[in-house]
Design a protein around this motif. Structure first.
Motif, short mmCIF file in Angstrom:
data_model
loop_
_atom_site.label_atom_id
_atom_site.label_comp_id
_atom_site.label_asym_id
_atom_site.label_seq_id
_atom_site.Cartn_x
_atom_site.Cartn_y
_atom_site.Cartn_z
N ALA A 434 0.82 -1.21 0.00
CA ALA A 434 0.00 0.00 0.00
C ALA A 434 0.86 1.26 0.00
CB ALA A 434 -0.92 -0.01 1.22
N TYR A 435 1.93 1.26 0.78
CA TYR A 435 2.82 2.42 0.84
C TYR A 435 3.40 2.72 -0.54
CZ TYR A 435 6.55 5.52 2.47
OH TYR A 435 7.39 6.61 2.67
N ASN A 436 3.85 1.68 -1.22
CA ASN A 436 4.43 1.88 -2.54
C ASN A 436 3.40 2.34 -3.56
OD1 ASN A 436 7.17 1.38 -2.12
ND2 ASN A 436 6.90 -0.83 -2.24
N ALA A 437 2.18 1.84 -3.44
CA ALA A 437 1.13 2.27 -4.36
C ALA A 437 0.85 3.76 -4.18
CB ALA A 437 -0.14 1.45 -4.14
N TRP A 438 0.78 4.21 -2.93
CA TRP A 438 0.54 5.63 -2.68
C TRP A 438 1.72 6.48 -3.14
CZ3 TRP A 438 -3.11 9.02 -1.93
CH2 TRP A 438 -2.76 10.29 -1.48
N GLN A 439 2.93 6.05 -2.84
CA GLN A 439 4.11 6.81 -3.24
C GLN A 439 4.21 6.91 -4.76
OE1 GLN A 439 6.41 8.57 -1.45
NE2 GLN A 439 5.05 8.20 0.29
N HIS A 440 3.80 5.85 -5.45
CA HIS A 440 3.85 5.88 -6.91
C HIS A 440 2.96 7.01 -7.45
CE1 HIS A 440 4.72 4.13 -10.85
NE2 HIS A 440 3.48 4.44 -11.17
N TYR A 441 1.76 7.12 -6.89
CA TYR A 441 0.90 8.23 -7.32
C TYR A 441 1.48 9.57 -6.91
CZ TYR A 441 -2.60 11.79 -7.21
OH TYR A 441 -3.25 12.99 -7.38
N ALA A 442 2.01 9.68 -5.69
CA ALA A 442 2.54 10.96 -5.22
C ALA A 442 3.65 11.47 -6.11
CB ALA A 442 3.04 10.81 -3.78
N VAL A 443 4.49 10.59 -6.62
CA VAL A 443 5.62 11.00 -7.46
C VAL A 443 5.18 11.21 -8.91
CG1 VAL A 443 7.82 10.22 -8.43
CG2 VAL A 443 7.37 9.95 -5.99
N THR A 444 4.37 10.30 -9.43
CA THR A 444 4.04 10.38 -10.86
C THR A 444 2.82 11.23 -11.15
OG1 THR A 444 2.61 8.41 -10.80
CG2 THR A 444 4.97 8.05 -11.18
N GLY A 445 1.91 11.37 -10.17
CA GLY A 445 0.66 12.06 -10.44
C GLY A 445 -0.22 11.32 -11.42
N ASP A 446 0.00 10.02 -11.57
CA ASP A 446 -0.70 9.21 -12.56
C ASP A 446 -2.09 8.85 -12.05
OD1 ASP A 446 -1.61 7.32 -14.35
OD2 ASP A 446 0.28 6.23 -14.48
N MET A 447 -3.09 9.63 -12.46
CA MET A 447 -4.44 9.40 -11.98
C MET A 447 -5.02 8.11 -12.53
SD MET A 447 -6.82 10.27 -10.02
CE MET A 447 -6.26 11.89 -9.49
N GLU A 448 -4.62 7.72 -13.73
CA GLU A 448 -5.10 6.45 -14.28
C GLU A 448 -4.62 5.30 -13.41
OE1 GLU A 448 -4.82 3.81 -18.42
OE2 GLU A 448 -3.92 5.80 -18.30
N PHE A 449 -3.36 5.36 -12.96
CA PHE A 449 -2.85 4.34 -12.06
C PHE A 449 -3.60 4.36 -10.74
CE2 PHE A 449 -0.29 3.64 -8.27
CZ PHE A 449 0.07 2.31 -8.42
N LEU A 450 -3.80 5.55 -10.17
CA LEU A 450 -4.45 5.64 -8.87
C LEU A 450 -5.86 5.09 -8.93
CD1 LEU A 450 -4.19 6.71 -5.93
CD2 LEU A 450 -5.33 8.79 -6.73
N ALA A 451 -6.62 5.46 -9.97
CA ALA A 451 -8.00 5.04 -10.07
C ALA A 451 -8.14 3.57 -10.44
CB ALA A 451 -8.73 5.90 -11.10
N GLY A 452 -7.06 2.96 -10.87
CA GLY A 452 -7.10 1.55 -11.23
C GLY A 452 -6.36 0.71 -10.22
N THR A 453 -5.09 0.48 -10.50
CA THR A 453 -4.27 -0.36 -9.62
C THR A 453 -4.21 0.18 -8.20
OG1 THR A 453 -2.91 -1.05 -11.49
CG2 THR A 453 -1.95 -1.29 -9.29
N GLY A 454 -3.94 1.49 -8.05
CA GLY A 454 -3.70 2.07 -6.73
C GLY A 454 -4.87 1.90 -5.78
N VAL A 455 -6.04 2.37 -6.18
CA VAL A 455 -7.20 2.33 -5.28
C VAL A 455 -7.60 0.89 -4.98
CG1 VAL A 455 -9.68 2.77 -5.17
CG2 VAL A 455 -8.11 4.62 -5.76
N ARG A 456 -7.55 0.02 -5.97
CA ARG A 456 -7.94 -1.37 -5.71
C ARG A 456 -7.04 -2.03 -4.67
NH1 ARG A 456 -9.83 -0.50 -10.86
NH2 ARG A 456 -11.86 -1.48 -11.31
#
Length: 802
Positions: A434-456
């Motif tokens: 979970a920490y890595n998923a959140w950090q990935h969004y924080a650094v990349t700003g990739d909303m497609e990732f957050l709304a898909g892989t990240g949030v799930r």
């Protein structure tokens, strides 16, 4: 010293295993240990080739127990090549009359060089030069160039090249009571000028095929002598050597498996790739170009040739395990790389130390690793349901399909006894994901990732930890019981009938962090997409309201104004450290004496201190405040001192964390831990473990220490923030990172930081250094002056308040 080279002079049988691991060559898809081509597994050498994600499961009977283990498979050996002067036996470094023996790992170009000069029994002196690569340009190819020069003689030289399927998994001594015969159904043959070998893994049914082509210079008219068995195929060529005139033979090999994409079948694919592969010179050129591009993105320049060499060595091995080729594969982060068989090639929580560096350099690789976890979400859900819990319970050890591969028994080599292993209770692996998923969004700003892989991932992991937390009516607090923390030495209370500990501080506090971040991630997703996500996940307001309640009433224990590692920790005895000075694996030492670390305030590695590694002091204070535990002044420093003095650093990850948490309060201590972990595999700090595979988390963790810790680099919603205070030994630091799709070059010294932005990414980016803000547009460069270096302990740094 050449900071691009690792050089070994002389043949040293006792250190050969270490050299083989450190001279491994790989491309993210497969890797081959730096074993001598003429060597076989004989207790000195251990040839090994491993394909990322290629596992097999076998059942063994040990000490009256049936144990089933899934291993990363040692694949057929493509390297074998040896030679013999007239009337002599085949060359072996251990028995030849060596005049010189030199190995050089050229990290800039990803090439392993070997120089041999030897004298045979008749006084003939021959020099042999070899260059080896595992192609970073074409992830299916490898090559070995061998050049012979007869220095004081002329005549025939026999050269024998083979593909060898007679290999097993036997690279780790403590596993040798377990079955390692993973390969079966061998077959060999020829196709034109090619030789090939095929095998299949016993239970997983993965077909592996090697195809080899020999290019000989000058041309040899005589046909090769062929030796063919089901599990080995060899061809012998005779080169006519003339005194002083080099002659060479190049071995080009393709390795394919039935798991590969875009193939009809593994056999025809291997033959086709070997047939179409260019010669060694062109292969090398393409390979060097690919490595040049990688080094441009991975650039991390520091003060001092030796430190620079060691930084590059760690970078090199991280990129050989996790390269851009990995992004398209369904693989995780093997804790020991693709360099050996320790930990059976399993995926633990080490990605917590690896992905932060990758996310700022190669976000596509980090995203691929997180997809590995997402694909195993159904198995994690099933594991949670089987335990009577909700959400997704990711296993401590993962392999091919996401089932729990954690061993249930552990062999103590000091006592020779097999003892129960409860490390599957380390539920905190989900927190790392979970920490890595959140950090990935924080650094990349990739909303497609957050709304898909990240949030799930975040939602299902949050559900699991929320279901672990149970309200204790007596205290009015939520508690998490029956788990193990990162420490690993404590798996039960002394004398308890069942394993598990209550209220591990790291687990409880990171659960609160997880619940808060998951709510925040959901709020960031656009409303329509969020409604669809919640509907698909069955997430209701009732469930998220319970998360909010847990995030305000989670239990955290304290003693002597120090955060307690778990409930009851303060009642444990103090260890007589004078008896165990410099003993890193205290668990094994104590078990051999019929004792247990469960009785003592000792730690294998950082546990509570992991909080200060992952969270800033600001974040930690906010969590404790909302839980109703306002931290007293100095609690973090007292906590650091308490656990540092009781930790034996039985894991290479421990030094990474301690270097981080001491970065501002004890710069000399931080540097000492940094240099220890930076060279941990190079010096084999744990006494023999590196030969079984490098420690990938520690290698990447040192890079992240330089990048994020010593620069105090943090991705926040309002931009990228830096508050650097470089160690005295790092007077300059230069690197490139990717933030929100933009490339930033950062050059720092004790007086200033220059940030230069490339012509890519969004129109403008906000950055701040020591609170001084600037908006960088494409192509901009800005210099930030740094305040005068202050006394140790000021200003506050990562996880350490003033």
């Amino acid at each position: 010293m050449d900071p691009w080279s690792l050089v070994y002079e002389g043949f040293d049988p006792e250190r050969e295993g270490l050299r083989e691991a450190l001279c491994t060559l790989g491309n993210g898809r497969f890797a081959t240990r730096g074993a001598a081509p003429e060597a076989v597994a004989d207790g000195v050498h251990y040839p090994g080739t491993y394909v990322a994600g290629c596992y097999d499961r076998l059942t063994s009977k040990v000490a009256g127990q049936e144990l089933t283990n899934e291993d990363m498979v040692n694949l057929p050996n493509w390297l074998p090549l040896t030679f013999a002067t007239p009337g002599s036996e085949w060359f072996l470094a251990g028995t030849a009359g060596l005049l010189r023996y030199r190995q050089e790992l050229d990290m800039r170009h990803g090439v392993l060089h070997r120089l041999i000069r030897y004298r045979d029994a008749e006084g003939r002196i021959t020099s042999v030069r070899q260059r080896r690569l595992v192609s970073m340009a074409d992830p299916y190819l490898a090559a070995l160039e061998t050049t012979f020069t007869a220095e004081n003689w002329s005549g025939p030289l026999r050269v024998r090249s083979a593909l060898d399927g007679r290999v097993t998994n036997e690279g780790v001594a403590r596993y040798r009571d377990l079955r390692g015969d993973h390969l079966t159904r061998h077959a060999t043959g020829t196709r034109g000028d090619l030789t090939w070998l095929r095998a299949r893994t016993r239970s997983s049914g993965v077909e592996i095929v090697l195809a080899a082509r020999l290019d000989v210079s000058p041309d040899v008219a005589e046909p090769p002598e062929l030796e063919r068995h089901d599990d080995l195929i060899a061809e012998t060529r005779t080169l006519g050597l003339e005194r002083g005139r080099p002659a060479g033979i190049n071995k080009i090999v393709a390795l394919t498996t039935s798991r590969d994409l875009a193939i009809a079948d593994a056999s025809s694919a291997a033959s086709r790739r070997a047939e179409l592969a260019p010669g060694f010179a062109e292969l090398l050129e393409r390979h060097e170009i690919a490595w040049h591009d990688l080094w441009e993105r991975a650039r991390l320049e520091v003060t001092g040739a030796r430190i620079q060499r060691d930084v590059r060595l760690n970078t090199f091995h991280v990129l050989q395990t996790l390269s851009p080729h990995t992004a398209d594969l369904d693989v995780g982060v093997p804790a020991r790389g693709l360099h050996g068989e320790a930990y059976r090639g399993h995926v633990f929580w080490d990605e917590l130390f690896v992905l932060p560096w990758l996310t700022l350099r190669f976000p596509e690789i980090a995203r691929g690793v997180l997809r590995y976890r997402l694909r195993r979400l159904p198995e994690a859900r099933a594991a949670a349901r089987a335990a009577g819990l909700c959400g997704a319970m990711f296993p401590w050890q993962s392999g091919s399909d996401g089932r729990d591969e954690t061993q249930r028994f552990h062999l103590n080599p000091r006592s020779g006894r097999w003892t129960p292993d409860h490390s599957h209770l380390q539920r905190h692996v989900g927190l790392a994901i979970a920490y890595n998923a959140w950090q990935h969004y924080a650094v990349t700003g990739d909303m497609e990732f957050l709304a898909g892989t990240g949030v799930r991932l975040l939602v299902e992991i949050a559900r699991f930890f929320a279901s672990l937390a149970r309200l204790n009516p007596a205290s009015g607090r939520y508690e998490i019981q029956g788990v193990m923390g990162p420490d690993e030495y404590h798996d039960a209370y002394p004398g308890a009938p069942a394993p598990g500990l209550d209220n591990n501080a790291y687990t409880n506090i990171m659960t609160v962090w997880l619940l808060l971040r998951t709510r925040e991630a959901l709020d960031l997703v656009p409303r329509r997409a969020r409604e669809d996500l919640c509907r698909g996940l069955g997430l209701t307001d009732v469930e998220t309201e319970r998360w909010e309640e847990i995030a305000r009433r989670m239990r955290v224990d304290f003693h002597d104004e120090v955060i307690s590692q778990f409930t009851g920790y303060e009642r444990l005895a103090e260890l007589d450290w004078s008896r165990y000075r410099h003993v890193r694996r205290l668990d094994r030492a104590l078990e051999a004496e019929d004792d247990s670390p469960n009785r003592y305030q000792v730690s294998k590695q950082a546990d509570v201190l992991m909080l200060f590694y992952l969270l800033t002091a600001r974040e930690l204070r906010r969590i404790l405040d909302r839980l109703g535990y306002p931290p007293p002044p100095g609690v973090i420093r007292r906590t650091v001192r308490h656990y540092l003095s009781r930790t034996c650093h039985g894991s290479t990850l421990s030094a990474v964390v301690h270097a981080w948490v001491l970065a501002r309060t004890d710069r000399a201590g931080s540097w000492q831990f940094f240099t220890e972990t930076l060279t941990g595999d190079l010096t084999d700090v744990q006494g023999g473990t590196t030969a079984e595979g490098i420690h990938l988390g520690a290698m990447a963790g040192t890079l992240d220490l330089v990048q994020r810790c010593y620069l105090d680099l943090e991705a926040r919603p309002d931009g990228l923030h830096l508050n650097p205070v470089l160690p005295q030994h790092l007077t300059t630091l230069s690197l490139c990172v990717r933030y929100r799709d933009a490339e930033l070059c950062i050059d720092a010294d004790p007086t200033r930081v220059r940030i230069t932005r490339a012509d890519d990414g969004p129109p403008a980016l906000d950055v701040a250094v020591h609170g001084h803000h600037a908006r960088l547009r494409r192509g901009d460069s800005h210099v930030f002056p740094l305040p005068e270096r202050r006394a140790e302990g000021e200003p506050p740094g990562p996880g350490v308040p003033p």
